[in-house]
Motif scaffolding. Structure first.
Motif, PDB file in Angstrom:
ATOM      1  N   ASN A 240      54.887 -94.071  20.755  1.00  0.00           N
ATOM      2  CA  ASN A 240      53.853 -95.248  20.191  1.00  0.00           C
ATOM      3  C   ASN A 240      52.478 -94.849  20.495  1.00  0.00           C
ATOM      4  N   PHE A 241      51.420 -94.738  19.709  1.00  0.00           N
ATOM      5  CA  PHE A 241      50.127 -94.637  19.734  1.00  0.00           C
ATOM      6  C   PHE A 241      49.010 -95.685  19.355  1.00  0.00           C
ATOM      7  N   PHE A 242      48.365 -96.142  19.987  1.00  0.00           N
ATOM      8  CA  PHE A 242      47.444 -97.339  19.946  1.00  0.00           C
ATOM      9  C   PHE A 242      46.020 -96.910  20.211  1.00  0.00           C
ATOM     10  N   PRO A 243      44.957 -97.416  19.358  1.00  0.00           N
ATOM     11  CA  PRO A 243      43.547 -97.072  19.951  1.00  0.00           C
ATOM     12  C   PRO A 243      43.028 -98.181  21.138  1.00  0.00           C
ATOM     13  N   ALA A 244      42.490 -97.466  21.816  1.00  0.00           N
ATOM     14  CA  ALA A 244      41.815 -98.508  23.247  1.00  0.00           C
ATOM     15  C   ALA A 244      40.546 -98.276  23.414  1.00  0.00           C
ATOM     16  N   THR A 245      39.829 -99.277  24.016  1.00  0.00           N
ATOM     17  CA  THR A 245      38.361 -99.375  24.139  1.00  0.00           C
ATOM     18  C   THR A 245      38.428 -99.059  25.746  1.00  0.00           C
ATOM     19  N   VAL A 246      37.389 -98.097  26.178  1.00  0.00           N
ATOM     20  CA  VAL A 246      37.141 -97.776  27.724  1.00  0.00           C
ATOM     21  C   VAL A 246      36.069 -98.771  28.098  1.00  0.00           C
ATOM     22  N   THR A 247      36.647 -99.616  29.112  1.00  0.00           N
ATOM     23  CA  THR A 247      35.819-100.584  29.685  1.00  0.00           C
ATOM     24  C   THR A 247      35.333-100.517  31.052  1.00  0.00           C
ATOM     25  N   GLY A 248      36.172 -99.262  31.748  1.00  0.00           N
ATOM     26  CA  GLY A 248      35.640 -99.019  33.020  1.00  0.00           C
ATOM     27  C   GLY A 248      36.529 -97.600  33.582  1.00  0.00           C
ATOM     28  N   ARG A 249      35.884 -96.932  34.555  1.00  0.00           N
ATOM     29  CA  ARG A 249      36.603 -95.763  35.010  1.00  0.00           C
ATOM     30  C   ARG A 249      36.555 -95.788  36.534  1.00  0.00           C
ATOM     31  N   GLN A 250      37.769 -95.486  37.097  1.00  0.00           N
ATOM     32  CA  GLN A 250      37.885 -95.263  38.600  1.00  0.00           C
ATOM     33  C   GLN A 250      38.162 -93.705  38.946  1.00  0.00           C
ATOM     34  N   GLU A 251      38.533 -93.433  40.092  1.00  0.00           N
ATOM     35  CA  GLU A 251      38.679 -91.939  40.366  1.00  0.00           C
ATOM     36  C   GLU A 251      39.397 -91.165  39.467  1.00  0.00           C
ATOM     37  N   ASN A 252      40.631 -91.523  39.303  1.00  0.00           N
ATOM     38  CA  ASN A 252      41.491 -90.911  38.308  1.00  0.00           C
ATOM     39  C   ASN A 252      42.256 -91.605  37.241  1.00  0.00           C
ATOM     40  N   HIS A 253      41.823 -92.875  36.922  1.00  0.00           N
ATOM     41  CA  HIS A 253      42.061 -93.712  35.574  1.00  0.00           C
ATOM     42  C   HIS A 253      40.754 -94.391  35.278  1.00  0.00           C
ATOM     43  N   ILE A 258      43.398-102.950  24.920  1.00  0.00           N
ATOM     44  CA  ILE A 258      44.019-102.336  23.913  1.00  0.00           C
ATOM     45  C   ILE A 258      44.076-103.591  22.955  1.00  0.00           C
ATOM     46  N   PRO A 259      43.438-103.353  21.936  1.00  0.00           N
ATOM     47  CA  PRO A 259      43.383-104.511  20.929  1.00  0.00           C
ATOM     48  C   PRO A 259      44.727-104.821  20.393  1.00  0.00           C
ATOM     49  N   ALA A 260      45.226-103.745  19.948  1.00  0.00           N
ATOM     50  CA  ALA A 260      46.362-103.940  18.916  1.00  0.00           C
ATOM     51  C   ALA A 260      47.594-104.742  19.862  1.00  0.00           C
ATOM     52  N   LEU A 261      47.526-104.487  21.258  1.00  0.00           N
ATOM     53  CA  LEU A 261      48.549-105.028  22.017  1.00  0.00           C
ATOM     54  C   LEU A 261      48.067-106.273  22.746  1.00  0.00           C
ATOM     55  N   ARG A 262      46.896-106.654  22.276  1.00  0.00           N
ATOM     56  CA  ARG A 262      46.210-107.827  22.918  1.00  0.00           C
ATOM     57  C   ARG A 262      46.218-107.756  24.325  1.00  0.00           C
ATOM     58  N   LEU A 263      45.831-106.782  24.937  1.00  0.00           N
ATOM     59  CA  LEU A 263      45.843-106.403  26.469  1.00  0.00           C
ATOM     60  C   LEU A 263      44.632-105.983  26.856  1.00  0.00           C
ATOM     61  N   SER A 264      44.091-106.297  27.749  1.00  0.00           N
ATOM     62  CA  SER A 264      42.886-105.915  28.446  1.00  0.00           C
ATOM     63  C   SER A 264      43.010-105.534  30.015  1.00  0.00           C
ATOM     64  N   GLY A 265      41.964-104.676  30.539  1.00  0.00           N
ATOM     65  CA  GLY A 265      42.116-104.425  31.946  1.00  0.00           C
ATOM     66  C   GLY A 265      43.308-103.632  32.352  1.00  0.00           C
ATOM     67  N   VAL A 266      43.833-102.659  31.245  1.00  0.00           N
ATOM     68  CA  VAL A 266      45.018-101.978  31.656  1.00  0.00           C
ATOM     69  C   VAL A 266      44.498-100.622  32.420  1.00  0.00           C
ATOM     70  N   PRO A 267      44.972-100.291  33.528  1.00  0.00           N
ATOM     71  CA  PRO A 267      44.637 -99.016  34.258  1.00  0.00           C
ATOM     72  C   PRO A 267      45.522 -97.942  33.407  1.00  0.00           C
ATOM     73  N   VAL A 268      44.668 -96.929  32.896  1.00  0.00           N
ATOM     74  CA  VAL A 268      45.386 -95.627  32.363  1.00  0.00           C
ATOM     75  C   VAL A 268      44.984 -94.475  32.885  1.00  0.00           C
ATOM     76  N   ARG A 269      45.924 -93.696  33.687  1.00  0.00           N
ATOM     77  CA  ARG A 269      45.973 -92.651  34.528  1.00  0.00           C
ATOM     78  C   ARG A 269      45.334 -91.282  33.492  1.00  0.00           C
ATOM     79  N   ALA A 270      44.710 -90.566  33.978  1.00  0.00           N
ATOM     80  CA  ALA A 270      44.074 -89.469  33.384  1.00  0.00           C
ATOM     81  C   ALA A 270      44.369 -88.228  34.043  1.00  0.00           C
ATOM     82  N   ARG A 271      44.493 -87.007  33.490  1.00  0.00           N
ATOM     83  CA  ARG A 271      45.008 -85.655  34.266  1.00  0.00           C
ATOM     84  C   ARG A 271      43.876 -85.208  35.008  1.00  0.00           C
TER      85      ARG A 271
END
Lengths: 361, 275
Positions: A240-253, A258-271
């Motif tokens: 499943n793919f959804f567009p998301a807006t970046v509101t902040g960044r930390q060391e590795n995420h 995610i408006p489509a899922l009505r979620l906010s403040g979700v931490p997403v890991r990055a490589r």
């Protein structure tokens, strides 16, 4: 030692370029699988290796020998076709021995080799039969036997199981795996079937529009896809793919909404974190990483649209809003009916992030 | 599929009609050839012979040149068939498989051979054959018949070749077979129905050819059946019994050929190759 090396291969049919620079190395004994949507060029690439299609540019080496312009018969390859392509007027033994006969081998030696291959493929009782007297699975085994007796350096398979029914396909898949183990030969295998690719391959090559999207071990592609295409292509049902807006960044995420899922403040890991913070990204969640059991992650409320019950698991096709659809693989959801509303839980550590161009973050 | 009774009846009736249309003349000729002369010409035709006599056949084989014509025709038709096949098979394969300049134009233009009525080329051909000393010799007929049978044969065989799945040829290429080996060991066995059809076509064409045989052959001993036989029938009176017996014998080789290679018509030879 590299048995098969493709260097910057190109192929054009008239003005249309169907292979646009493919490079690949297969070591001796490796099982390589080409996957990709239809029209991606996987069969063309295989036929180029076989020598059935001329190479427009680039180089093909087999066993350290440049074979780009060499006759198919002299490349040290053998090919198994999707349609078996047996000689209908010849017996099984003649079919398997034809290549050896063409190479000038004497009858006694030829028959010995044919018998040996037939024994390993359980075809001994059928050597005198004509192809039309055989079942689909037996025909495909004859086609494989025809390849084996040639003692090739590289075996080429062009969707060999797609003409067989589901049960036989599983059997033949195991047989090919066993064969690969026994012969220890390098094999290149084209399929559009993910299960075949995942189960047989040492290395999967994902192709799209004549280009390599990613090369890697099956689980590597599944767990660590390089881009949206590979992430969507490997894994069933699709991610499943959804567009998301970046509101902040930390060391590795990233922290995203995610408006489509009505979620906010979700931490997403990055490589690897990019230098500058992207504003919008695409996030991907595999159906099997959504669950109906309450967990520590985030949850979304969905309405069931359809259930596909496979027995061991069920695929839930649900909607959040008119536009937003989501697919989930559920273990224990026998009671869910279309129209039911319930919670789905997402484990944030399983979310993939991709940039605007589709590359993995 | 279940068919309604009325449709079945309709199909049966049309089948019976066409069988009668084609079969009755044959029956008339064959049954007439063993009737006594007076029965053949009797006012009330008899569907089934009321009399039996071998006299027409005796006369045909003992008191006429018919056996000579028969042998001449067999030589011409058999040679025509063989030469046509020997030339048409490689030509069709070349048109099908090899790439060479002007292939498409050549392929389409070979059918131009049928644009001219045979009578138009008759005089020039006679002059040509006279120059090279072929007039009044059977090879002249073979050459002409082959020339007329070839274009159609090439067309037909090429479409049969095109019906062979491409993968079979590719498998043979990978197996290391040369183009000629592929033709001989793979393609020819697979297009046997087409070869049978072309063979029968060439044979029947040569067997029934009249115009060239009547002009290019001058001496009686070299005549083929259609021409020679028309002389036997008689200019002022018709010997019906002899005519029917001769016609019956003339049918035999063609029927025998169908029986012999008719099995080649059975399709499904590529069954089991792919799928």
């Amino acid at each position: 030692m590299a048995e098969l090396v493709l260097t910057d291969l190109h192929k054009s049919f008239g003005a249309t370029e169907v292979i646009r620079g493919v490079s690949l190395e297969a070591s001796s004994g490796e099982f390589i699988v080409f996957v990709g949507p239809s029209g991606c060029g996987k069969s063309t690439l295989l036929r180029m290796i076989a020598g059935l299609e001329e190479t427009t540019a680039g180089k093909i080496s087999i066993d350290d020998r440049d074979v780009t312009k060499v006759d198919p018969a002299k490349r040290g390859i053998a090919m198994v076709f999707q349609t078996y392509a047996l000689y209908p007027h010849m017996s099984v033994a003649e079919n398997m021995g034809f290549g050896l006969e063409m190479s000038g081998m004497g009858k006694a030696e030829r028959m010995a080799k044919v018998r040996q291959a037939a024994a390993s493929l359980h075809l001994t009782d059928y050597l005198d039969r004509k192809p039309k007297q055989l079942s689909g699975g037996q025909r495909q085994r004859v086609a494989i036997g025809r390849a084996i007796v040639r003692d090739p350096k590289v075996f080429l398979f062009d969707e060999p199981l797609s003409n067989l029914d589901a049960e036989l396909r599983v059997k033949m898949r195991l047989e090919i795996a066993r064969l690969h183990k026994d012969l220890g030969a390098t094999m290149v295998y084209v399929t559009h079937d993910q299960v075949e690719a995942m189960t047989l391959a040492d290395k999967i090559v994902v192709l799209r529009d004549g280009l390599v999207e990613q090369i890697g071990r099956p689980l590597e592609l599944y767990e660590n896809p390089d881009n949206v295409f590979v992430a969507g292509f490997i894994g069933s049902p699709r991610m499943n793919f959804f567009p998301a807006t970046v509101t902040g960044r930390q060391e590795n995420h990233f922290v995203v909404d995610i408006p489509a899922l009505r979620l906010s403040g979700v931490p997403v890991r990055a490589r690897a974190m990019p230098e500058d913070r992207p504003e919008t990204i695409t996030i991907g969640i595999r159906p099997e990483h959504l669950s109906e059991a309450a967990g520590s992650g985030f949850s979304v409320r969905v309405v069931c649209q359809a259930m596909e019950r496979l027995g061991s698991v069920s695929y839930l096709h649900a909607s959040l809003t008119e536009e937003t659809q989501i697919t989930a693989e559920l273990r224990d959801a026998r009671d869910v009916q279309p129209g039911d509303a319930f919670e789905l839980f997402i484990e944030p550590s399983r979310i993939f992030a991709f940039d605007a161009a589709g590359a993995r973050l | 599929m279940r068919r309604s009774l009325s449709l079945n009846a309709l199909l049966g009736a049309s089948l019976a009609f066409f069988t009668a249309l084609i079969g009755l003349p044959f029956w008339w000729v064959v049954s007439g050839s063993i009737k006594l002369p007076q029965e053949i010409i009797s006012r009330l035709p008899t569907m089934f012979p009321q009399s039996f006599t071998p006299q027409h056949y005796q006369k045909l084989f003992q008191a006429s040149d018919y056996p000579v014509y028969l042998i001449n025709s067999l030589i011409v038709a058999t040679s025509t068939t063989l030469v046509t096949l020997v030339l048409a098979i490689p030509a069709a394969y070349a048109f099908f498989r090899l790439t060479f300049p002007a292939r498409g134009v050549l392929y389409r233009s070979i059918l131009l051979a049928y644009a001219f009525p045979s009578i138009v080329v008759l005089i020039p051909l006679f002059g040509l054959f006279a120059k090279v000393g072929l007039v009044d010799r059977l090879p002249s007929l073979i050459i002409v018949n082959v020339a007329f049978a070839l274009p159609f044969s090439i067309w037909m065989l090429r479409s049969f070749l095109a019906g062979v799945p491409k993968e079979i040829e590719e498998a043979a290429v990978i197996d290391g077979a040369s183009t000629l080996k592929i033709l001989r060991r793979i393609m020819i066995p697979l297009i046997a129905p087409g070869i049978a059809a072309v063979g029968i076509y060439a044979f029947v064409t040569a067997w029934t050819e009249y115009v060239f045989a009547s002009v290019l052959i001058l001496s009686d001993a070299k005549r083929t059946l259609p021409v020679g036989f028309s002389g036997i029938i008689g200019q002022y009176q018709i010997d019906w019994g002899l005519l029917l017996a001769g016609a019956t014998v003339a049918i035999v080789p063609v029927v025998a050929l169908f029986a012999l290679i008719g099995r080649g018509f059975v399709s499904g030879l590529t069954e089991g190759a792919v799928k």
